[in-house]
Design an enzyme around this catalytic site. Structure first.
Site, PDB file in Angstrom:
ATOM      1  N   ILE A 158       0.843  -1.199   0.000  1.00  9.18           N
ATOM      2  CA  ILE A 158       0.000   0.000   0.000  1.00  9.18           C
ATOM      3  C   ILE A 158       0.876   1.247   0.000  1.00  9.18           C
ATOM      4  CG2 ILE A 158      -1.832   1.267   1.186  1.00  9.18           C
ATOM      5  CD1 ILE A 158      -2.566  -1.406   2.560  1.00  9.18           C
ATOM      6  N   GLY A 188       8.407   5.044   2.184  1.00  8.26           N
ATOM      7  CA  GLY A 188       7.510   4.893   3.320  1.00  8.26           C
ATOM      8  C   GLY A 188       6.105   4.459   2.963  1.00  8.26           C
ATOM      9  N   SER A 189       5.577   3.451   3.641  1.00  5.45           N
ATOM     10  CA  SER A 189       4.223   2.999   3.356  1.00  5.45           C
ATOM     11  C   SER A 189       3.806   1.911   4.325  1.00  5.45           C
ATOM     12  CB  SER A 189       4.125   2.506   1.916  1.00  5.45           C
ATOM     13  OG  SER A 189       2.774   2.355   1.558  1.00  5.45           O
ATOM     14  N   ARG A 190       3.044   0.917   3.805  1.00  6.23           N
ATOM     15  CA  ARG A 190       2.478  -0.114   4.659  1.00  6.23           C
ATOM     16  C   ARG A 190       2.299  -1.395   3.866  1.00  6.23           C
ATOM     17  NH1 ARG A 190      -3.504   0.909   7.004  1.00  6.23           N
ATOM     18  NH2 ARG A 190      -4.283  -1.168   6.604  1.00  6.23           N
TER      19      ARG A 190
END
Length: 221
Positions: A158, A188-190
């Site tokens: 994501i 940066g994320s998930r």
């Protein structure tokens, strides 16, 4: 440690721009202000160092176990909950989410060994990664890996407010090996992982994970 190929162009471009900026400052903008030149140089080195560290790939002894789900990314566990997975399983699953800050290693790794049975890429928004709707409205991929025993594990990359590019290296019907590179998310994320409800979760909220090393859960046989 090595530097990931996804960062070659960004690191080269950043280095050239900072070099040009410092040369311009030295010869034209601040030629009579040595303090300003030093400040700019230090700031440039710090910025370049941050960009380089983002693409680092540390050497690790990877965890290999057929019955275990290994963390696909470095980061912090922010979600462990039972939820409805509506895209592929269309039933309830155990969700584990890992938040990746810009300071984390950003290589994504296959959490299990098996065959990729499903892959889908979705363009979308760039809500902050912890937003409740980020998993359904942000740019993302969905990847389902089927183990030899038939158990399926779903993984979702994501994008976040800063992350603007998701890279993947897998496709449907491709065999993958636990711990090998699955993809990369820039800045940066998930990553969400969806497991069977009877999976034995081995982590808790707030735990820090190492991609390819940390055991997230034990799967039913």
């Amino acid at each position: 440690m090595r530097l990931h190929r996804e960062g070659y162009t960004i690191m080269l471009t950043t280095g050239l721009v900072l070099l040009a900026l410092n040369l311009l400052a030295y010869f034209y903008l601040f030629s009579s202000q040595p303090t300003a030149i030093i400040v700019l140089l230090v700031a440039s080195l710090v910025l370049f160092g941050l960009v380089v560290q983002f693409f680092r790939v540390p050497n690790r002894q990877l965890t290999r176990a057929e019955s275990q789900v290994i963390a696909p990314a470095d980061g912090t566990i922010v979600v462990i909950e039972e939820t409805e997975e509506s895209e592929y399983f269309k039933e309830r699953r155990r969700q584990i989410s890992i938040f990746m800050s810009p300071l984390n290693v950003h290589v994504n790794r296959n959490p299990v060994t098996g065959i990729v049975r499903y892959f889908k890429y979705y363009p979308g928004k760039y809500l902050v990664a912890w937003h409740p709707k980020s998993s359904t409205e942000n740019e993302r991929t969905t990847i389902v890996i089927q183990l030899a025993n038939g158990v399926e594990v779903l993984l979702r990359q994501i994008a976040g407010a800063v992350a603007r590019r998701i890279v993947w290296y897998v496709k449907e019907n491709q065999p993958v090996e636990q711990g090998t590179e699955l993809g990369f998310i820039k800045f940066g994320s998930r990553v969400d992982v969806f497991l069977p409800l009877d999976a034995d979760v081995k982590v808790k909220i707030g735990d820090r994970t190492k991609g390819g090393v940390t055991v997230l859960a034990e799967l039913p046989s």
